[in-house]
Structure formats: C-alpha cells, structure tokens
Motif scaffolding. Structure first.
Motif, PDB file in Angstrom:
ATOM      1  N   GLN A  10     -34.539  41.679 138.148  1.00 57.41           N
ATOM      2  CA  GLN A  10     -36.072  40.556 137.853  1.00 57.41           C
ATOM      3  C   GLN A  10     -36.112  39.344 138.146  1.00 57.41           C
ATOM      4  O   GLN A  10     -37.376  38.928 138.589  1.00 57.41           O
ATOM      5  CB  GLN A  10     -36.352  40.460 136.590  1.00 57.41           C
ATOM      6  CG  GLN A  10     -38.295  40.712 136.001  1.00 57.41           C
ATOM      7  CD  GLN A  10     -37.920  40.661 134.564  1.00 57.41           C
ATOM      8  OE1 GLN A  10     -37.354  40.988 133.533  1.00 57.41           O
ATOM      9  NE2 GLN A  10     -39.848  40.957 133.502  1.00 57.41           N
ATOM     10  N   ARG A  39     -32.016  51.513 136.633  1.00 54.50           N
ATOM     11  CA  ARG A  39     -31.937  51.888 135.697  1.00 54.50           C
ATOM     12  C   ARG A  39     -31.804  50.404 134.353  1.00 54.50           C
ATOM     13  O   ARG A  39     -32.493  50.376 133.746  1.00 54.50           O
ATOM     14  CB  ARG A  39     -31.332  52.840 135.010  1.00 54.50           C
ATOM     15  CG  ARG A  39     -31.447  53.978 135.518  1.00 54.50           C
ATOM     16  CD  ARG A  39     -30.006  55.005 134.566  1.00 54.50           C
ATOM     17  NE  ARG A  39     -30.625  56.129 135.157  1.00 54.50           N
ATOM     18  CZ  ARG A  39     -29.592  57.002 136.051  1.00 54.50           C
ATOM     19  NH1 ARG A  39     -28.380  56.827 136.185  1.00 54.50           N
ATOM     20  NH2 ARG A  39     -29.833  58.221 136.375  1.00 54.50           N
ATOM     21  N   THR A  40     -31.806  49.799 135.514  1.00 59.25           N
ATOM     22  CA  THR A  40     -31.695  47.854 134.554  1.00 59.25           C
ATOM     23  C   THR A  40     -33.562  47.833 133.754  1.00 59.25           C
ATOM     24  O   THR A  40     -34.234  48.142 134.769  1.00 59.25           O
ATOM     25  CB  THR A  40     -31.042  46.555 135.039  1.00 59.25           C
ATOM     26  OG1 THR A  40     -29.917  47.430 135.950  1.00 59.25           O
ATOM     27  CG2 THR A  40     -31.215  45.808 134.547  1.00 59.25           C
ATOM     28  N   ALA A  41     -33.586  47.253 133.118  1.00 58.27           N
ATOM     29  CA  ALA A  41     -35.152  47.064 132.754  1.00 58.27           C
ATOM     30  C   ALA A  41     -35.515  45.747 133.615  1.00 58.27           C
ATOM     31  O   ALA A  41     -34.877  44.282 133.616  1.00 58.27           O
ATOM     32  CB  ALA A  41     -34.621  46.200 131.049  1.00 58.27           C
TER      33      ALA A  41
END
Length: 370
Positions: free
Chosen positions: A354, A330-332
């Motif tokens: 990322q 759920r982390t961007a």
C-alpha cells in the motif's frame, strides 16, 4: 568419539547437513551414521528432468562424504526407540544415537483415479522412476503428465524432447497456478503449446485404461502410451506415531523454529519437517534447515529458520517463467501493475504494498533465445 549422530534419510537435505557438519569440524567429535532408503547415495533430485530427457543419471550423484561418515544405502529406518536412544532398521539391525536428525523427505502423491495403479502409470520422484519412464517412452505417441506445476512441466518438456507428444493435465486455472496469476498462466500455456506441449487446465483425470489411454474429467480422450504423475508430494512422517512425536496439521514432524521436536535429541529438516506446522517442498529452505541444525549439534549459535519467500523459475528451451512473493496480490492494500504483449508472448507484473514502494511480488513469462 563417544557421541553418535544418526541421520535418517540421504537425500539432498541430509547430504547438505553432513557436508555442513564436516566443514564445521564435527567429524572429529562425532561418529556419523546415515541411512538412505533408496539404493543410490544422495543425488541432485532437482535435475531429474535432465536425466529423463536423455542425460546420464550417474551425473546427478552428489559429492561423496569423506572418512568419518558411514552411509548405509538401501536401508530404511523403520522405528525410533526414544527411551533407548536407538533407531531400528528394515534389515533388522539397530543403531544407538546421541542425536537423531530426521531427513526422510517426501513421497509422491498419486491421486486415486481409476487406473492409477496400472503398469503404464509412473510416479516421478526418484532415479528409479526416471529409468522406468524412459523404458516406457514411445516416440511419436501421446503421453499424459498429471500436474502442471514446475516438476510436471519439466517432465512434459523432457518427454517432448524424447519424441513424445505430451499433454499436461492441471486442475487449476492454468499451469503453475500457485506461482502464476491467470494472465501469466495463459501466456505460459500458449508458449508451451507452440513448443508442442498441450495444457489441459481446469480439469482432472477421470480414468486411465490398461495401455495408457486416458479420459479427462471434461470428456477429452487421449491415446496415451504412458502417464507420469507429478501431482505434488506428501511428507514422509511414518515414524512419528509409534515414536510419540507430534505431526503438523497437514503432516510432517512438528518442529519449532530451531527444527527441534519435543524430544531434545531429535530434529527434523527438509520436506518432512513441519516448521510451526508448515512443510516446505523446495530444496532452498531445506538447506537452510540443514545448516541451522549442523551448527546446533556443534554448540554454535544458529540462525532460527525463517519462512522467507523463495523465487521460482521455470526454464525450458525457448520458454521462461519467473515468480516471487505475493503474485496473486492477496496482501491487504496490495497494488498490481501489469503489462502484456501477446504478439511477443510476454507478460510482466509487479505487486506493491500500500505504501507504493515495497515490492510484495513479481512475475514474468516470456520466450527466450532467438
């Protein structure tokens, strides 16, 4: 010894507080009185399922406190008089305090389905619950477990080992829906089925009839002899309102990162503590809270409580599921990498940030042993 520490609650977290307090030398300067609502002194609630499966409940008992700690079991704290600095108890007595630590824990949540209050429906939280469930076991019959989380799956496995045919009912998409993604949940459900535990996911309980016969929301009928409810817990914060102590939005005594209420003589730890508004339902955070408050009481520099991810592990005979962190990605910017072997029943996934280097989460499900 002119100072008195009162602890309301003698569960695992309250026990850890007193153990830490004693190890730091606190018993030389304080009188300590702890009140426990249950008739038993502190025991290892994490291993309840071992007792349910046939173990000796007495083996769960935690180490007794030494001299300097007065333990009053079977005596609940029913009120707090902050102005007088005393607690009132169910037996009509009162106890003065210089410091009060609330470690009242949680109560089991029983969904209000029709028949939830029948004698064949059992909560699953205490040693007394274990004894009641074991007395109701009927080998060869079906049993229903409401809740497919860690505790519910452990309860179902214990009932299977006692000779029953358990069915787990979980409203989420799969077992352990908080800790496992959908693919991992499907693998776990298949492994459980091979072991004799059936999982009914994406549905709930429509009702239970006298004797245990259970109807699910999807129309399935189960001729169960008993129903065990392991559908989560709610913080025991009943003392808050009359005492004028604030609660978190979802319950629990509202405390800061030092576990302090707005009253500088009162702390809360464990499942009843809403740290910055959030309650924690695992024992590891509760132990960290207990250690922090013990140090504060003795004037030592504590570490502020940090909301760090706690690994979760389900380990049943032949089945294991491990989970940590953001398994749902759920982390961007999160990236997921998974591999699945349905023939072997194994599934693994890692979630990276990322930057491609920071691990945000990990999950692994598979069989164990030969």
């Amino acid at each position: 010894m002119n100072r008195t520490l009162v602890v309301a609650g003698h569960g695992m977290t309250g026990h850890r507080l007193l153990t830490e307090f004693a190890e730091l030398g606190g018993l030389g300067a304080w009188r300590v009185v702890v009140f426990g609502e249950e008739p038993d002194a502190a025991y290892d609630r994490v291993r309840l399922s071992a007792a349910l499966a046939g173990g000796d409940p007495r083996a769960l008992a935690l180490e007794r406190h030494g001299a300097g700690v007065e333990v009053r079991v079977g005596t609940a704290v029913t009120g707090i008089d902050r102005a007088a600095g005393e607690v009132r108890c169910a037996d009509g007595t009162a106890q003065r305090y210089d410091a009060l630590v609330l470690a009242t824990g949680s109560r089991p949540f029983v969904p209000p389905f029709p028949g939830h209050d029948l004698p064949c429906v059992f909560p699953y939280r205490t040693v007394a619950d274990v004894s009641a469930i074991r007395a109701a076991v009927r080998p060869g019959r079906e049993a229903v477990v409401v809740g497919g989380g860690l505790l519910g799956l452990e309860a179902a496995d214990a009932l299977h080992r006692l000779g029953m045919r358990p069915h787990v009912v979980e409203p989420g998409p799969g077992p352990m829906p908080v800790q496992l993604d959908s693919a991992a949940g499907a693998h776990l459900a298949a492994l459980l089925a091979a072991r004799g535990v059936s999982a009914h996911c994406g549905t709930g309980i429509a009702g239970v009839a006298d004797g245990g016969r259970t109807t699910l929301a999807d129309g399935t009928e189960l001729d169960a002899a008993l129903v065990v409810v392991a559908a989560g817990v709610r913080p025991r914060d009943e003392l808050a309102e009359a005492a004028g102590l604030p609660r978190g939005e979802r319950g629990g005594f509202l405390v800061d990162e030092r576990l302090r209420t707005p009253d500088d003589r009162i702390w809360a730890i464990g499942e009843c503590a809403a740290v910055a508004g959030r309650c924690h339902g695992l024992v590891a955070p509760g132990y960290r809270m207990a250690e922090s408050v013990a140090r504060q009481l003795l004037g030592l520099v504590p570490e502020a409580f940090a909301d760090t991810p706690v690994p979760t592990r389900l380990k049943l005979p032949g089945v294991a599921a491990d989970s940590f962190g953001d398994v749902h990605a759920r982390t961007a910017g999160a990236m997921e990498f998974a591999e699945s072997d349905r023939r072997q029943g194994r599934y693994r996934k890692i979630v990276l940030a990322q930057d491609g280097r920071t691990v945000l989460g990990r999950v692994e499900v598979g069989p164990t042993g030969p």
